[in-house]
Design a protein around this motif. Sequence first.
Motif, PDB file in Angstrom:
ATOM      1  N   ALA A 176     -16.294  -2.331  50.178  1.00  0.00           N
ATOM      2  CA  ALA A 176     -16.785  -1.845  51.469  1.00  0.00           C
ATOM      3  C   ALA A 176     -18.261  -1.458  51.396  1.00  0.00           C
ATOM      4  O   ALA A 176     -19.039  -1.758  52.315  1.00  0.00           O
ATOM      5  CB  ALA A 176     -15.945  -0.652  51.919  1.00  0.00           C
ATOM      6  N   ASP A 188     -15.329  -3.474  56.564  1.00  0.00           N
ATOM      7  CA  ASP A 188     -16.133  -3.937  55.432  1.00  0.00           C
ATOM      8  C   ASP A 188     -15.284  -4.120  54.177  1.00  0.00           C
ATOM      9  O   ASP A 188     -15.553  -5.008  53.364  1.00  0.00           O
ATOM     10  CB  ASP A 188     -17.272  -2.949  55.150  1.00  0.00           C
ATOM     11  CG  ASP A 188     -18.357  -2.971  56.226  1.00  0.00           C
ATOM     12  OD1 ASP A 188     -18.537  -4.030  56.861  1.00  0.00           O
ATOM     13  OD2 ASP A 188     -19.016  -1.937  56.415  1.00  0.00           O
ATOM     14  N   ALA A 191     -20.500  -4.655  51.050  1.00  0.00           N
ATOM     15  CA  ALA A 191     -20.515  -5.354  52.334  1.00  0.00           C
ATOM     16  C   ALA A 191     -21.329  -4.585  53.362  1.00  0.00           C
ATOM     17  O   ALA A 191     -22.101  -5.173  54.135  1.00  0.00           O
ATOM     18  CB  ALA A 191     -19.082  -5.562  52.830  1.00  0.00           C
ATOM     19  N   ALA A 192     -21.180  -3.258  53.380  1.00  0.00           N
ATOM     20  CA  ALA A 192     -21.938  -2.435  54.329  1.00  0.00           C
ATOM     21  C   ALA A 192     -23.429  -2.528  54.064  1.00  0.00           C
ATOM     22  O   ALA A 192     -24.236  -2.559  55.005  1.00  0.00           O
ATOM     23  CB  ALA A 192     -21.467  -0.978  54.251  1.00  0.00           C
ATOM     24  N   VAL A 203     -20.271   2.996  56.641  1.00  0.00           N
ATOM     25  CA  VAL A 203     -19.351   1.903  56.356  1.00  0.00           C
ATOM     26  C   VAL A 203     -18.459   1.657  57.569  1.00  0.00           C
ATOM     27  O   VAL A 203     -17.953   2.584  58.189  1.00  0.00           O
ATOM     28  CB  VAL A 203     -18.492   2.238  55.117  1.00  0.00           C
ATOM     29  CG1 VAL A 203     -17.334   1.263  54.960  1.00  0.00           C
ATOM     30  CG2 VAL A 203     -19.361   2.249  53.862  1.00  0.00           C
ATOM     31  N   ASP A 204     -18.283   0.390  57.930  1.00  0.00           N
ATOM     32  CA  ASP A 204     -17.318  -0.048  58.937  1.00  0.00           C
ATOM     33  C   ASP A 204     -15.990  -0.233  58.199  1.00  0.00           C
ATOM     34  O   ASP A 204     -15.957  -0.813  57.106  1.00  0.00           O
ATOM     35  CB  ASP A 204     -17.801  -1.360  59.557  1.00  0.00           C
ATOM     36  CG  ASP A 204     -16.886  -1.913  60.643  1.00  0.00           C
ATOM     37  OD1 ASP A 204     -15.708  -1.502  60.713  1.00  0.00           O
ATOM     38  OD2 ASP A 204     -17.338  -2.768  61.426  1.00  0.00           O
ATOM     39  N   SER A 262     -17.131  -8.643  63.074  1.00  0.00           N
ATOM     40  CA  SER A 262     -17.136  -8.119  61.707  1.00  0.00           C
ATOM     41  C   SER A 262     -17.960  -9.034  60.810  1.00  0.00           C
ATOM     42  O   SER A 262     -18.201 -10.203  61.122  1.00  0.00           O
ATOM     43  CB  SER A 262     -15.711  -8.023  61.155  1.00  0.00           C
ATOM     44  OG  SER A 262     -15.187  -9.319  60.894  1.00  0.00           O
ATOM     45  N   LEU A 263     -18.388  -8.503  59.678  1.00  0.00           N
ATOM     46  CA  LEU A 263     -19.149  -9.305  58.726  1.00  0.00           C
ATOM     47  C   LEU A 263     -18.310 -10.479  58.232  1.00  0.00           C
ATOM     48  O   LEU A 263     -18.819 -11.598  58.096  1.00  0.00           O
ATOM     49  CB  LEU A 263     -19.599  -8.439  57.548  1.00  0.00           C
ATOM     50  CG  LEU A 263     -20.438  -9.145  56.480  1.00  0.00           C
ATOM     51  CD1 LEU A 263     -21.747  -9.673  57.056  1.00  0.00           C
ATOM     52  CD2 LEU A 263     -20.712  -8.200  55.305  1.00  0.00           C
ATOM     53  N   LEU A 317     -13.471  -7.704  53.377  1.00  0.00           N
ATOM     54  CA  LEU A 317     -14.177  -8.934  53.054  1.00  0.00           C
ATOM     55  C   LEU A 317     -13.422  -9.686  51.955  1.00  0.00           C
ATOM     56  O   LEU A 317     -13.228  -9.154  50.864  1.00  0.00           O
ATOM     57  CB  LEU A 317     -15.604  -8.619  52.589  1.00  0.00           C
ATOM     58  CG  LEU A 317     -16.538  -9.823  52.481  1.00  0.00           C
ATOM     59  CD1 LEU A 317     -16.999 -10.258  53.870  1.00  0.00           C
ATOM     60  CD2 LEU A 317     -17.751  -9.489  51.623  1.00  0.00           C
ATOM     61  N   ARG A 348     -24.505  -5.900  55.492  1.00  0.00           N
ATOM     62  CA  ARG A 348     -24.391  -5.888  56.957  1.00  0.00           C
ATOM     63  C   ARG A 348     -25.457  -5.020  57.597  1.00  0.00           C
ATOM     64  O   ARG A 348     -26.126  -5.421  58.563  1.00  0.00           O
ATOM     65  CB  ARG A 348     -22.984  -5.400  57.357  1.00  0.00           C
ATOM     66  CG  ARG A 348     -22.787  -5.268  58.868  1.00  0.00           C
ATOM     67  CD  ARG A 348     -21.406  -4.746  59.199  1.00  0.00           C
ATOM     68  NE  ARG A 348     -21.070  -3.532  58.487  1.00  0.00           N
ATOM     69  CZ  ARG A 348     -21.561  -2.324  58.772  1.00  0.00           C
ATOM     70  NH1 ARG A 348     -22.460  -2.166  59.745  1.00  0.00           N
ATOM     71  NH2 ARG A 348     -21.192  -1.264  58.076  1.00  0.00           N
TER      72      ARG A 348
END
Length: 291
Positions: A106, A77, A109-110, A73-74, A153-154, A80, A113
């Motif tokens: 997160a 994330d 989203a991860a 995970v970033d 970033s996403l 978002l 992504r």
Amino acid sequence: MRIPIPPVRLGDDIVALAGEYAQGVRTPVEPRDAATVLLLRPGAGSGPEVYLLRRQLTMGFAAGMAVFPGGGVDVRDADLPDSCWAGPSAGEWARRLGVDESRARALVAAAVRETFEESGVLLAGASPDSVVGDVSGAEWEADRVALESRSLSLTEMLTRRGLVLRTDLLAPWAAWTTPIFEPKRFATWFFVARLPEGQVTRDVSSESSSVDWLAVSDAVAQVEAGELAMMPPTYLNCLEVASLGTEDEVLAAAAERVLTMFTPSVTEVDGGHILSMMPLHANLIAGRSRA
């Protein structure tokens, strides 16, 4: 490289090391949150095909292993916004993943992504009921590389392109944490998703030496024959998918899942020690042994 398929018999050194962690003599490494996606498409036979990447031999974790697209995970994330989110709410995802809302956001989203970074497939659309088509052009590739390098970033990519993340195209599948005695640990949530119509996978990940679509049943057979190396959770998730039948049946099963994190532990059996498995997987292994 071949990793023994479960149940894996453990040597005395591993059993002793695990005992030290269990007794508090050693402190386990804190696992890092990660998300990975079983990307599926219809196969030529009765079961689906799954997209697999073979990791570079130089990688520090799971080197040479066949894995699903995914990664850590970033921290961005979790940021978002709702304006970039379509499908089940973060609260609903939190319930099904067994985490709080920020962590659920997160992880979802991860998953999207990392799938884009490692396969070139993007689970997003211009509206909550549409999906982008071909994303293999030069501008898309520039965004993918920027995501991979963390210079983008996403949220930034989706906002600039006027897209929403289609969380309804994902479904929760499993959750595993690396055993306590391992020096590098991940808490990994597995998702399943169908390859969107009009999109194609591409060999783009810098972490893989090769990629392939394999019938899930063939992937299981190759692991058991020693022709393909997988970490036990990857193999067991493939085995479970293969037992369910078609792509639609897999996604239907996932649609009802609420996950509980599973951490394999050292278990004594028949005078030796093995890593524990979920009862479902133990039953599938036993059935294959009888067959």
